[in-house]
Design a protein around this motif. Structure first.
Motif, short mmCIF file in Angstrom:
data_model
loop_
_atom_site.label_atom_id
_atom_site.label_comp_id
_atom_site.label_asym_id
_atom_site.label_seq_id
_atom_site.Cartn_x
_atom_site.Cartn_y
_atom_site.Cartn_z
N SER A 148 1.80 6.99 -8.83
CA SER A 148 2.46 6.11 -9.78
C SER A 148 1.61 5.95 -11.03
O SER A 148 0.38 6.06 -10.98
N LYS A 162 2.08 4.32 -1.66
CA LYS A 162 1.33 4.39 -2.92
C LYS A 162 -0.16 4.20 -2.63
O LYS A 162 -0.72 3.12 -2.81
N VAL A 215 1.48 0.02 -10.84
CA VAL A 215 1.91 -0.53 -9.56
C VAL A 215 2.41 -1.96 -9.70
O VAL A 215 3.09 -2.48 -8.82
#
Length: 357
Positions: free
Chosen positions: A55, A110, A58
């Motif tokens: 990503s 993630k 976040v």
């Protein structure tokens, strides 16, 4: 063979959704939109897989004015809990997956969340506004036992003195009681526990891979014991299924130490409409018409309402009864009397040696 028995023959136990809906963002996708029109279609009950995602950020700014948060932090996308009503299902389509079974079986992890969280907190001008952990999917879902991202995020929040609000329905949060207790001393954390039903049979159908209501009440009790402000989210209330449980949920939560409470009325936005309808027909064929029509009654003849301010609470006779019940039993149980304020004044960027995270 009864309708219920026939429906259960091919039922995927341990899953909420029973099929994959099509993804509106994909030109070509395979979906079982009308099961009765497909011969010999079998949906395998595949194991959950974890996909490592990357990503750019976040922490997300939340623009919706009626969700009670300004920033959200989600270390996982998709959720193995399998809650059939989950509004977050639609967001899985952005990742190229289905909001149905894919949402429960393909979990995006993630792994870079802790690093990205630190970078966010060190941005120039950040004012330490409270961040909601689990604004979309549960940060204590089963994946957390393996990846421990939520624990790392809490360690960082404590080090930076960053206020955190959380919502969960998983008892794994008690693993992190040591960190949460320290945050509570500094007024840096509060937790809402989601309780949809005290009926174990209904809970297993609505939320097949979540912890029991008894365990959720224990979460409230244990967090309250260490001085952590705790609330209950009675959500969603589904007329004809669990709305009659509102008084019992609020009372049990207050007895176990909850100080605050909230609720929502179910809304079936996006493809959740199809997923929930299929689930309701298979699990409650005798009540389908009643429940479906009462949900429609709450949303001006539809099963979803996207208008800010009314989408979470609904309108009409049934929504009004739920709202009045909530207000009455909050008053009877001493809920929502105290305002809980988290302290942003302690925020500071720690020294370089804390780059161990």
């Amino acid at each position: 063979m009864s309708i219920r028995e026939e429906n259960q023959d091919n039922y995927l136990n341990g899953r909420g959704a029973q099929f994959n809906t099509s993804n509106k963002f994909l030109k070509n996708s395979l979906a079982k939109e009308h099961p009765e029109g497909i011969d010999d279609w079998e949906e395998p009950n595949a194991k959950t897989t974890f996909i490592i995602g990357k990503s750019k950020s976040v922490v997300n700014k939340v623009d919706s004015p009626d969700v009670g948060m300004a920033y959200s932090l989600n270390p996982y996308q998709g959720c193995e809990h399998g809650c059939i009503y989950c509004y977050a299902r639609n967001s899985h389509e952005y990742w190229g997956f289905s909001a149905g079974l894919d949402f429960e079986r393909k979990i995006i992890v993630k792994k870079d969340a802790p690093e990205l969280f630190k970078k966010f907190l060190e941005r120039k001008g950040w004012d330490a506004y409270p961040i909601s952990l689990s604004g979309n999917t549960d940060c204590y879902q089963p994946a957390e036992r393996k990846f421990k991202l939520t624990r790392q995020l809490l360690e960082i929040a404590l080090a930076y003195k960053q206020p955190i609000a959380m919502i969960t329905k998983n008892a794994l949060i008690l693993r992190d009681l040591d960190i949460l207790q320290e945050m509570a001393k500094l007024k840096l954390a509060m937790v809402y526990v989601s309780i949809t039903s005290l009926d174990e049979k209904l809970r297993l159908k609505l939320e097949p891979r979540t912890t029991t209501a008894k365990q959720r009440l224990k979460i409230i009790e244990e967090l309250s014991k260490v001085g952590l402000p705790t609330g209950v989210m009675a959500a969603p209330m589904i007329p004809g299924l669990n709305d009659h449980e509102m008084p019992a949920i609020l009372k049990a939560s207050a007895i176990n130490g909850a100080k605050r409470a909230g609720y929502t009325v179910v809304r079936l936005n996006g493809v959740i409409n199809k997923i929930f309808e299929d689930w309701l027909r298979k699990n409650f064929p005798d009540r389908f018409d009643k429940v479906w029509h009462q949900i429609q009654n709450c949303h001006n003849g539809n099963v979803n309402d996207s208008r800010f301010g009314t989408r979470m609470r609904g309108e009409g006779n049934f929504a009004e009864m739920i709202r009045n019940t909530f207000k009455l039993h909050c008053k009877l149980n001493g809920l929502n009397i105290e305002n809980i304020e988290l302290d942003s004044s302690l925020f500071s960027i720690p020294s370089a040696q804390l780059n161990l995270f």
